[in-house]
Design a protein around this motif. Structure first.
Motif, PDB file in Angstrom:
ATOM      1  N   ASP A 146      -4.056 -59.067  60.362  1.00  0.00           N
ATOM      2  CA  ASP A 146      -3.207 -59.095  61.555  1.00  0.00           C
ATOM      3  C   ASP A 146      -1.809 -59.585  61.160  1.00  0.00           C
ATOM      4  O   ASP A 146      -1.610 -60.773  60.881  1.00  0.00           O
ATOM      5  CB  ASP A 146      -3.833 -60.022  62.591  1.00  0.00           C
ATOM      6  CG  ASP A 146      -3.068 -60.033  63.908  1.00  0.00           C
ATOM      7  OD1 ASP A 146      -1.876 -59.672  63.920  1.00  0.00           O
ATOM      8  OD2 ASP A 146      -3.668 -60.423  64.923  1.00  0.00           O
ATOM      9  N   GLU A 147      -0.835 -58.664  61.154  1.00  0.00           N
ATOM     10  CA  GLU A 147       0.514 -59.030  60.719  1.00  0.00           C
ATOM     11  C   GLU A 147       1.132 -60.093  61.616  1.00  0.00           C
ATOM     12  O   GLU A 147       1.814 -61.010  61.133  1.00  0.00           O
ATOM     13  CB  GLU A 147       1.406 -57.790  60.690  1.00  0.00           C
ATOM     14  CG  GLU A 147       2.813 -58.068  60.168  1.00  0.00           C
ATOM     15  CD  GLU A 147       3.662 -56.820  60.099  1.00  0.00           C
ATOM     16  OE1 GLU A 147       4.823 -56.917  59.640  1.00  0.00           O
ATOM     17  OE2 GLU A 147       3.181 -55.738  60.492  1.00  0.00           O
ATOM     18  N   ALA A 148       0.888 -60.003  62.919  1.00  0.00           N
ATOM     19  CA  ALA A 148       1.461 -60.980  63.843  1.00  0.00           C
ATOM     20  C   ALA A 148       0.919 -62.374  63.559  1.00  0.00           C
ATOM     21  O   ALA A 148       1.660 -63.363  63.601  1.00  0.00           O
ATOM     22  CB  ALA A 148       1.157 -60.577  65.287  1.00  0.00           C
ATOM     23  N   LEU A 149      -0.370 -62.454  63.248  1.00  0.00           N
ATOM     24  CA  LEU A 149      -0.942 -63.764  62.933  1.00  0.00           C
ATOM     25  C   LEU A 149      -0.372 -64.297  61.622  1.00  0.00           C
ATOM     26  O   LEU A 149      -0.061 -65.490  61.520  1.00  0.00           O
ATOM     27  CB  LEU A 149      -2.463 -63.679  62.859  1.00  0.00           C
ATOM     28  CG  LEU A 149      -3.165 -65.031  62.673  1.00  0.00           C
ATOM     29  CD1 LEU A 149      -4.445 -65.107  63.492  1.00  0.00           C
ATOM     30  CD2 LEU A 149      -3.483 -65.323  61.203  1.00  0.00           C
ATOM     31  N   ARG A 150      -0.217 -63.421  60.625  1.00  0.00           N
ATOM     32  CA  ARG A 150       0.360 -63.870  59.349  1.00  0.00           C
ATOM     33  C   ARG A 150       1.764 -64.415  59.567  1.00  0.00           C
ATOM     34  O   ARG A 150       2.134 -65.458  59.013  1.00  0.00           O
ATOM     35  CB  ARG A 150       0.394 -62.723  58.330  1.00  0.00           C
ATOM     36  CG  ARG A 150      -0.981 -62.225  57.906  1.00  0.00           C
ATOM     37  CD  ARG A 150      -0.911 -61.412  56.620  1.00  0.00           C
ATOM     38  NE  ARG A 150       0.038 -60.320  56.659  1.00  0.00           N
ATOM     39  CZ  ARG A 150      -0.240 -59.084  57.089  1.00  0.00           C
ATOM     40  NH1 ARG A 150      -1.464 -58.805  57.537  1.00  0.00           N
ATOM     41  NH2 ARG A 150       0.682 -58.130  57.056  1.00  0.00           N
ATOM     42  N   ASP A 151       2.546 -63.734  60.404  1.00  0.00           N
ATOM     43  CA  ASP A 151       3.909 -64.180  60.668  1.00  0.00           C
ATOM     44  C   ASP A 151       3.918 -65.521  61.396  1.00  0.00           C
ATOM     45  O   ASP A 151       4.712 -66.420  61.057  1.00  0.00           O
ATOM     46  CB  ASP A 151       4.664 -63.132  61.492  1.00  0.00           C
ATOM     47  CG  ASP A 151       4.982 -61.877  60.695  1.00  0.00           C
ATOM     48  OD1 ASP A 151       4.886 -61.925  59.450  1.00  0.00           O
ATOM     49  OD2 ASP A 151       5.297 -60.848  61.320  1.00  0.00           O
ATOM     50  N   SER A 152       3.047 -65.680  62.384  1.00  0.00           N
ATOM     51  CA  SER A 152       3.034 -66.930  63.150  1.00  0.00           C
ATOM     52  C   SER A 152       2.539 -68.092  62.295  1.00  0.00           C
ATOM     53  O   SER A 152       3.039 -69.216  62.414  1.00  0.00           O
ATOM     54  CB  SER A 152       2.159 -66.781  64.400  1.00  0.00           C
ATOM     55  OG  SER A 152       0.793 -66.578  64.057  1.00  0.00           O
ATOM     56  N   TYR A 165      -1.366 -62.472  52.772  1.00  0.00           N
ATOM     57  CA  TYR A 165      -1.977 -61.266  52.187  1.00  0.00           C
ATOM     58  C   TYR A 165      -2.603 -60.477  53.326  1.00  0.00           C
ATOM     59  O   TYR A 165      -3.273 -61.044  54.200  1.00  0.00           O
ATOM     60  CB  TYR A 165      -3.050 -61.648  51.172  1.00  0.00           C
ATOM     61  CG  TYR A 165      -2.585 -62.683  50.164  1.00  0.00           C
ATOM     62  CD1 TYR A 165      -2.100 -62.319  48.912  1.00  0.00           C
ATOM     63  CD2 TYR A 165      -2.611 -64.048  50.481  1.00  0.00           C
ATOM     64  CE1 TYR A 165      -1.662 -63.275  48.002  1.00  0.00           C
ATOM     65  CE2 TYR A 165      -2.172 -65.012  49.578  1.00  0.00           C
ATOM     66  CZ  TYR A 165      -1.706 -64.619  48.344  1.00  0.00           C
ATOM     67  OH  TYR A 165      -1.265 -65.569  47.452  1.00  0.00           O
ATOM     68  N   GLU A 166      -2.428 -59.149  53.287  1.00  0.00           N
ATOM     69  CA  GLU A 166      -2.933 -58.309  54.369  1.00  0.00           C
ATOM     70  C   GLU A 166      -4.405 -57.947  54.199  1.00  0.00           C
ATOM     71  O   GLU A 166      -5.008 -57.365  55.093  1.00  0.00           O
ATOM     72  CB  GLU A 166      -2.100 -57.029  54.488  1.00  0.00           C
ATOM     73  CG  GLU A 166      -2.334 -55.996  53.384  1.00  0.00           C
ATOM     74  CD  GLU A 166      -1.561 -56.315  52.094  1.00  0.00           C
ATOM     75  OE1 GLU A 166      -1.619 -55.479  51.158  1.00  0.00           O
ATOM     76  OE2 GLU A 166      -0.909 -57.378  52.021  1.00  0.00           O
ATOM     77  N   ARG A 184     -13.347 -61.300  59.715  1.00  0.00           N
ATOM     78  CA  ARG A 184     -13.559 -59.858  59.866  1.00  0.00           C
ATOM     79  C   ARG A 184     -12.271 -59.092  59.561  1.00  0.00           C
ATOM     80  O   ARG A 184     -11.276 -59.228  60.267  1.00  0.00           O
ATOM     81  CB  ARG A 184     -14.028 -59.547  61.295  1.00  0.00           C
ATOM     82  CG  ARG A 184     -14.583 -58.144  61.484  1.00  0.00           C
ATOM     83  CD  ARG A 184     -14.967 -57.926  62.930  1.00  0.00           C
ATOM     84  NE  ARG A 184     -16.028 -58.807  63.359  1.00  0.00           N
ATOM     85  CZ  ARG A 184     -17.328 -58.582  63.186  1.00  0.00           C
ATOM     86  NH1 ARG A 184     -17.718 -57.490  62.561  1.00  0.00           N
ATOM     87  NH2 ARG A 184     -18.237 -59.440  63.626  1.00  0.00           N
ATOM     88  N   MET A 185     -12.297 -58.301  58.480  1.00  0.00           N
ATOM     89  CA  MET A 185     -11.142 -57.487  58.095  1.00  0.00           C
ATOM     90  C   MET A 185     -11.622 -56.119  57.628  1.00  0.00           C
ATOM     91  O   MET A 185     -12.759 -55.985  57.179  1.00  0.00           O
ATOM     92  CB  MET A 185     -10.364 -58.171  56.951  1.00  0.00           C
ATOM     93  CG  MET A 185      -9.705 -59.479  57.316  1.00  0.00           C
ATOM     94  SD  MET A 185      -8.779 -60.191  55.911  1.00  0.00           S
ATOM     95  CE  MET A 185     -10.139 -60.693  54.835  1.00  0.00           C
ATOM     96  N   PRO A 186     -10.755 -55.090  57.705  1.00  0.00           N
ATOM     97  CA  PRO A 186     -11.114 -53.784  57.134  1.00  0.00           C
ATOM     98  C   PRO A 186     -11.326 -53.920  55.623  1.00  0.00           C
ATOM     99  O   PRO A 186     -10.744 -54.788  54.980  1.00  0.00           O
ATOM    100  CB  PRO A 186      -9.897 -52.911  57.444  1.00  0.00           C
ATOM    101  CG  PRO A 186      -9.177 -53.622  58.547  1.00  0.00           C
ATOM    102  CD  PRO A 186      -9.428 -55.075  58.344  1.00  0.00           C
ATOM    103  N   GLY A 187     -12.138 -53.058  55.066  1.00  0.00           N
ATOM    104  CA  GLY A 187     -12.424 -53.161  53.636  1.00  0.00           C
ATOM    105  C   GLY A 187     -13.312 -54.353  53.369  1.00  0.00           C
ATOM    106  O   GLY A 187     -14.323 -54.562  54.054  1.00  0.00           O
TER     107      GLY A 187
END
Length: 212
Positions: free
Chosen positions: A18-24, A39-40, A62-65
């Motif tokens: 979640d890019e928004a969570l990484r940014d926050s 890291y994405e 829970r993440m893709p891959g």
């Protein structure tokens, strides 16, 4: 005796798709004085993961891959000692509990407060510092043991199991004065200020030393 290496800087590694969570998370942690890398995906983190990293990992379950749990298990296989905090959704709590049983520090449910996350981060960093200090002390003790002569090592082994100077002299067939000289050298080479400190250092590296 060589000096111990300078402690590396602790870094918070945030692994979340979640890019928004990484940014926050970056904004929050950097605002509180921490260094952060994000890291994405689990795969992205594993590509740069090294055994000498210092800090901790904040990891989405829970993440893709590769999932967070799969990455956590891979860290274990790689003997990575970074403490891990899982970020979970409500339905992921059972998986996070399973991770706790395997050695994760804790998990935090979304949405979480800044205060709760910072508390967990500081707990992880304290654990990592303590663990790293212990490993450095054990490595230093092992190096010191290697510098003992064979006779000094024999005297040390008898000291560890509680033998008095006279008993050591009888066992090794040497004079008490010679035992005293070797004992002083052992204390100096091991960097120990007391018998208790000497025993503690040795049994940490060699748990069976007391049973000889």
């Amino acid at each position: 005796m060589s000096e111990l290496p300078v402690a590396p800087e602790q870094i918070i590694h945030v692994v979340d798709d979640d890019e928004a969570l990484r940014d926050s998370m970056t904004w929050m942690l950097e605002g509180n004085g921490y260094r952060v890398l994000t890291y994405e995906s689990a795969e992205a983190f594993l590509r740069v993961c090294r055994p000498d990293m210092a800090g901790c990992v904040v990891l989405d379950v829970r993440m893709p891959g590769m999932s967070g749990l799969e990455m956590f298990e891979e860290l274990g296989r790689r003997r990575c000692t970074l403490p891990v905090v899982f970020i979970t959704g409500h339905g992921d709590v059972p998986m996070a509990v399973s991770a706790l049983k395997k050695g994760a520090v804790d998990f935090i449910e979304k949405p979480f407060s800044e205060r709760d996350m910072l508390r967990l981060i500081e707990q992880c960093l304290m654990l990592e510092r303590d663990s790293r200090d212990k490993r450095l002390q054990e490595a230093d003790t092992a190096r010191r043991l290697e510098h003992l002569t064979q006779r000094e090592r024999e005297v040390l082994d008898l000291i560890i199991v509680g033998k008095l100077n006279k008993q050591i002299a009888d066992v090794l067939g040497i004079s008490i004065k010679t035992v005293e000289v070797h004992r002083a050298r052992v204390m100096e080479k091991m960097g120990a200020n007391s018998l208790a400190e000497l025993v503690q250092h040795v049994v940490t590296v060699e748990p069976g030393a007391l049973l000889r």
